[in-house]
Design a protein around this motif. Structure first.
Motif, short mmCIF file in Angstrom:
data_model
loop_
_atom_site.label_atom_id
_atom_site.label_comp_id
_atom_site.label_asym_id
_atom_site.label_seq_id
_atom_site.Cartn_x
_atom_site.Cartn_y
_atom_site.Cartn_z
N UNK A 1 0.80 -1.28 -0.06
CA UNK A 1 0.01 -0.11 0.16
C UNK A 1 0.72 1.29 -0.01
N UNK A 2 2.25 1.10 -0.17
CA UNK A 2 3.11 2.23 0.01
C UNK A 2 3.02 2.96 -1.40
N UNK A 3 3.87 4.14 -1.43
CA UNK A 3 4.10 4.84 -2.61
C UNK A 3 4.64 4.03 -3.93
N UNK A 4 5.57 3.21 -3.58
CA UNK A 4 5.93 2.18 -4.73
C UNK A 4 4.83 1.63 -5.55
N UNK A 5 3.78 1.46 -4.75
CA UNK A 5 2.49 0.72 -5.65
C UNK A 5 1.92 2.02 -6.57
N UNK A 6 2.05 3.18 -6.17
CA UNK A 6 1.75 4.23 -7.27
C UNK A 6 2.55 4.13 -8.64
N UNK A 7 3.77 3.84 -8.40
CA UNK A 7 4.63 3.69 -9.66
C UNK A 7 4.27 2.53 -10.41
N UNK A 8 3.99 1.47 -9.84
CA UNK A 8 3.30 0.33 -10.43
C UNK A 8 1.91 0.60 -11.25
N UNK A 9 0.96 1.23 -10.44
CA UNK A 9 -0.09 1.65 -11.16
C UNK A 9 0.12 2.53 -12.21
N UNK A 10 1.05 3.33 -12.26
CA UNK A 10 1.20 4.56 -13.37
C UNK A 10 1.91 3.39 -14.43
N UNK A 11 2.65 2.89 -14.30
CA UNK A 11 3.17 1.85 -15.36
C UNK A 11 2.23 1.17 -16.17
N UNK A 12 1.23 0.43 -15.15
CA UNK A 12 0.28 -0.42 -15.76
C UNK A 12 -0.71 0.38 -16.31
N UNK A 13 -1.05 1.40 -16.02
CA UNK A 13 -2.15 2.45 -16.86
C UNK A 13 -1.25 2.71 -18.09
N UNK A 14 -0.20 2.89 -18.21
CA UNK A 14 0.56 3.43 -19.35
C UNK A 14 0.62 2.13 -20.41
N UNK A 15 0.92 1.02 -19.90
CA UNK A 15 0.85 -0.34 -20.71
C UNK A 15 -0.39 -0.69 -21.11
N UNK A 16 -1.42 -0.57 -20.28
CA UNK A 16 -2.94 -0.83 -20.91
C UNK A 16 -3.40 0.26 -21.94
N UNK A 17 -2.64 1.41 -21.92
CA UNK A 17 -3.08 2.34 -22.89
C UNK A 17 -2.11 2.17 -24.25
N UNK A 18 -1.26 1.07 -24.00
CA UNK A 18 -0.55 0.78 -25.40
C UNK A 18 0.65 1.79 -25.52
N UNK A 19 1.06 2.26 -24.28
CA UNK A 19 2.40 3.04 -24.27
C UNK A 19 3.71 2.03 -24.64
N UNK A 20 4.52 2.32 -25.23
CA UNK A 20 5.85 1.52 -25.64
C UNK A 20 6.70 1.34 -24.20
N UNK A 21 7.28 0.27 -24.27
CA UNK A 21 8.10 -0.07 -23.08
C UNK A 21 9.36 1.13 -23.23
N UNK A 22 9.78 1.42 -24.47
CA UNK A 22 10.90 2.50 -24.42
C UNK A 22 10.31 3.64 -23.84
N UNK A 23 9.10 4.27 -24.10
CA UNK A 23 8.66 5.47 -23.50
C UNK A 23 8.39 5.26 -22.02
N UNK A 24 8.02 4.21 -21.73
CA UNK A 24 7.68 3.97 -20.24
C UNK A 24 9.12 3.98 -19.25
N UNK A 25 10.14 3.48 -20.10
CA UNK A 25 11.43 3.30 -19.46
C UNK A 25 11.87 4.72 -19.15
#
Length: 105
Positions: free
Chosen positions: A40-64
């Protein structure tokens, strides 16, 4: 790269993660009746952000780049489990390719 900050100190500077965690995040989590843990920590926010972008079709390179990773391969290894299945998207792309053009008569 310079970007506007969402969370800042009272002097509008960058806030340290530990300070944000202790003074802002954990008290809100506790107030919501949730026990503060790594899940439930702030690191979970990072994973949420990453998953939202991946689900929207963002590229791995951009996400990195957005996550501050110098190696997109690292990002792929960490977040690949969050990537949506692409079989349906692949099927749709090929189906669309072979569709007859719509008539404009």
């Amino acid at each position: 790269m310079t970007v506007p900050l969402i969370f800042t100190t009272t002097r509008r500077g960058a806030i340290k993660l530990a300070t944000f965690d202790d003074k802002s995040w954990r008290p809100v989590v506790r107030a919501a009746g949730i026990v503060p843990t790594r899940v439930t920590g702030t690191h979970a926010l990072r994973h949420f952000y990453a998953s939202a972008l991946l689900d929207a079709g963002e590229s791995i390179k951009a996400l990195a780049s957005y996550l501050g990773h110098s190696d997109p391969g690292f990002t792929l290894r960490v977040y690949t489990h969050l990537m949506p299945a692409s079989e349906e998207r692949t099927r749709r792309a090929i189906d669309d390719l072979f569709q007859e053009p719509s008539s404009t008569d």
